[in-house]
Design an enzyme around this catalytic site. Structure first.
Site, PDB file in Angstrom:
ATOM      1  N   LYS A   1     -35.457  43.096 128.339  1.00  0.00           N
ATOM      2  CA  LYS A   1     -35.924  41.903 127.595  1.00  0.00           C
ATOM      3  C   LYS A   1     -37.159  41.255 128.218  1.00  0.00           C
ATOM      4  O   LYS A   1     -37.138  40.075 128.583  1.00  0.00           O
ATOM      5  CB  LYS A   1     -34.796  40.875 127.485  1.00  0.00           C
TER       6      LYS A   1
ATOM      7  N   THR B   1     -28.324  35.861 120.305  1.00  0.00           N
ATOM      8  CA  THR B   1     -27.156  35.436 119.522  1.00  0.00           C
ATOM      9  C   THR B   1     -26.414  34.291 120.214  1.00  0.00           C
ATOM     10  O   THR B   1     -25.557  33.658 119.618  1.00  0.00           O
ATOM     11  CB  THR B   1     -26.195  36.617 119.280  1.00  0.00           C
TER      12      THR B   1
ATOM     13  N   ASP C   1     -32.417  47.750 128.711  1.00  0.00           N
ATOM     14  CA  ASP C   1     -32.371  46.414 128.102  1.00  0.00           C
ATOM     15  C   ASP C   1     -32.844  45.368 129.116  1.00  0.00           C
ATOM     16  O   ASP C   1     -32.038  44.669 129.721  1.00  0.00           O
ATOM     17  CB  ASP C   1     -30.908  46.169 127.666  1.00  0.00           C
TER      18      ASP C   1
ATOM     19  N   ASP D   1     -43.618  37.883 128.985  1.00  0.00           N
ATOM     20  CA  ASP D   1     -44.600  37.327 129.918  1.00  0.00           C
ATOM     21  C   ASP D   1     -45.961  37.405 129.229  1.00  0.00           C
ATOM     22  O   ASP D   1     -46.030  37.755 128.043  1.00  0.00           O
ATOM     23  CB  ASP D   1     -44.569  38.127 131.236  1.00  0.00           C
TER      24      ASP D   1
ATOM     25  N   LYS E   1     -26.478  51.878 127.713  1.00  0.00           N
ATOM     26  CA  LYS E   1     -27.453  50.792 127.889  1.00  0.00           C
ATOM     27  C   LYS E   1     -27.385  50.303 129.326  1.00  0.00           C
ATOM     28  O   LYS E   1     -26.310  50.007 129.841  1.00  0.00           O
ATOM     29  CB  LYS E   1     -27.124  49.641 126.936  1.00  0.00           C
TER      30      LYS E   1
ATOM     31  N   ARG F   1     -17.422  45.596 126.443  1.00  0.00           N
ATOM     32  CA  ARG F   1     -16.031  45.445 126.872  1.00  0.00           C
ATOM     33  C   ARG F   1     -14.972  46.173 126.053  1.00  0.00           C
ATOM     34  O   ARG F   1     -13.993  46.647 126.635  1.00  0.00           O
ATOM     35  CB  ARG F   1     -15.713  43.947 127.013  1.00  0.00           C
TER      36      ARG F   1
HETATM   37  O1  C5P Z   1     -19.053  43.416 126.026  1.00  0.00           O
HETATM   38  P1  C5P Z   1     -19.860  43.278 124.764  1.00  0.00           P
HETATM   39  O2  C5P Z   1     -19.505  44.312 123.719  1.00  0.00           O
HETATM   40  O3  C5P Z   1     -19.863  41.865 124.233  1.00  0.00           O
HETATM   41  O4  C5P Z   1     -21.339  43.626 125.246  1.00  0.00           O
HETATM   42  C1  C5P Z   1     -22.444  43.468 124.392  1.00  0.00           C
HETATM   43  C2  C5P Z   1     -23.692  43.857 125.116  1.00  0.00           C
HETATM   44  O5  C5P Z   1     -24.804  43.561 124.269  1.00  0.00           O
HETATM   45  C3  C5P Z   1     -23.944  43.106 126.427  1.00  0.00           C
HETATM   46  O6  C5P Z   1     -24.597  44.007 127.323  1.00  0.00           O
HETATM   47  C4  C5P Z   1     -24.879  41.983 126.024  1.00  0.00           C
HETATM   48  O7  C5P Z   1     -25.733  41.601 127.069  1.00  0.00           O
HETATM   49  C5  C5P Z   1     -25.679  42.640 124.903  1.00  0.00           C
HETATM   50  N1  C5P Z   1     -26.281  41.699 123.961  1.00  0.00           N
HETATM   51  C6  C5P Z   1     -25.546  40.807 123.187  1.00  0.00           C
HETATM   52  N2  C5P Z   1     -26.182  39.956 122.306  1.00  0.00           N
HETATM   53  C7  C5P Z   1     -27.517  39.999 122.194  1.00  0.00           C
HETATM   54  C8  C5P Z   1     -28.258  40.885 122.957  1.00  0.00           C
HETATM   55  C9  C5P Z   1     -27.598  41.731 123.831  1.00  0.00           C
HETATM   56  O8  C5P Z   1     -24.329  40.774 123.272  1.00  0.00           O
HETATM   57  N3  C5P Z   1     -28.112  39.199 121.302  1.00  0.00           N
END
Ligand code: C5P
Length: 236
Positions: A61, A120, A59, A64, A32, A212
């Site tokens: 998002k 979220t 991604d 507009d 992503k 992460r």
């Molecule tokens: O590091 P981690 O596993 O928390 O990364 C989750 C990824 O998913 C990040 O790139 C974050 O921006 C994305 N994301 C999220 N919650 C959302 C939409 C996207 O954590 N509702």
């Protein structure tokens, strides 16, 4: 049904990203690319990573007026990514315009379009008191998913905990792409409601987005393989 693990390349520049991808040798994980990397490195980084054989979820998002989003999607469609997204909050008219922008002159479309329902990071309190949306958060998420389905989109980004209900309301083939995944016993970071890869599979997520727990692991390739085997079970 569990399809693949998508690694979130949340890196600030091309160099860090390529160093990370070189850890995977000949393997080509689904990745992503989000706003951080795209705004730093531009569309060229998407072409480079796709050119190496990775499937890409872009991604960005978008949100507009319909005309602007139609044009933006037309500009992005040439990148040939597998999935791209926008905010369902932008309205059904905006989602329809986005689909038009992604469609080739011959009527074909090669990029799946999915919608973010409600971030979220937004809780009930913010939804009601700040955004003045009276409906319960879970109801708003489902309504936005139904709007996306009705507009002809391919799926939504949602919590793994919402995947089953989204499938019930929008159909089994409507994709649920879910972040908020952690290994059992791992660090939660800033994600509040988390599930393990195996739980996400059991809940019906189609794709899990994992950042992460893989990018920060001592051996990212091993963490990715473990994540895939837990999520895909016997389907690898
Ligand atoms: O590091 P981690 O596993 O928390 O990364 C989750 C990824 O998913 C990040 O790139 C974050 O921006 C994305 N994301 C999220 N919650 C959302 C939409 C996207 O954590 N509702």
């Amino acid at each position: 049904m569990a399809k693949d693990v998508i690694i979130a390349l949340d890196f600030p520049n091309r160099e860090r990203t390529m160093d990370f991808l070189s850890l995977f040798g000949g393997e080509r994980p689904y990745v992503k690319i989000g706003m951080e990397l795209f705004y730093a490195a531009g569309p060229e980084i998407v072409r480079e990573i796709s050119g190496r054989g990775h499937k890409v979820f872009l991604d960005l998002k978008l949100c507009d007026i319909p005309n602007t989003v139609r044009g933006a999607m037309r500009s992005l469609r040439g990148l040939g990514v597998d999935i791209i997204n926008l905010h369902a909050f932008g309205s059904s008219a905006m989602m329809s315009a986005a689909l038009e922008g992604l469609t080739e002159p011959d009527g074909s479309r090669h990029t799946k379009l999915i919608a973010v329902t409600i971030l979220t990071s937004t809780g009930e309190e913010t939804l009601h008191r700040e955004l003045l949306i009276d409906a319960p958060l879970s109801e708003a998420v489902m309504r936005y998913a139904e709007n996306a389905r009705a507009a002809g989109l391919d799926g939504v980004v949602c919590s793994p905990l919402e995947s089953a209900e989204v499938h019930t309301r929008c159909g089994a083939d409507f994709l649920t792409v879910t972040p908020g995944v952690r290994f059992a016993g791992g660090e939660q970071g800033d994600q509040v409601r988390v599930t393990t890869p195996a739980k996400a599979r059991a809940l019906g997520s189609d794709y899990i987005v994992v950042g992460r727990p893989i990018t920060g692991a001592a051996d990212p390739a091993a963490a990715w393989r473990l994540c895939r085997s837990e999520f895909l079970g016997g389907e690898m």
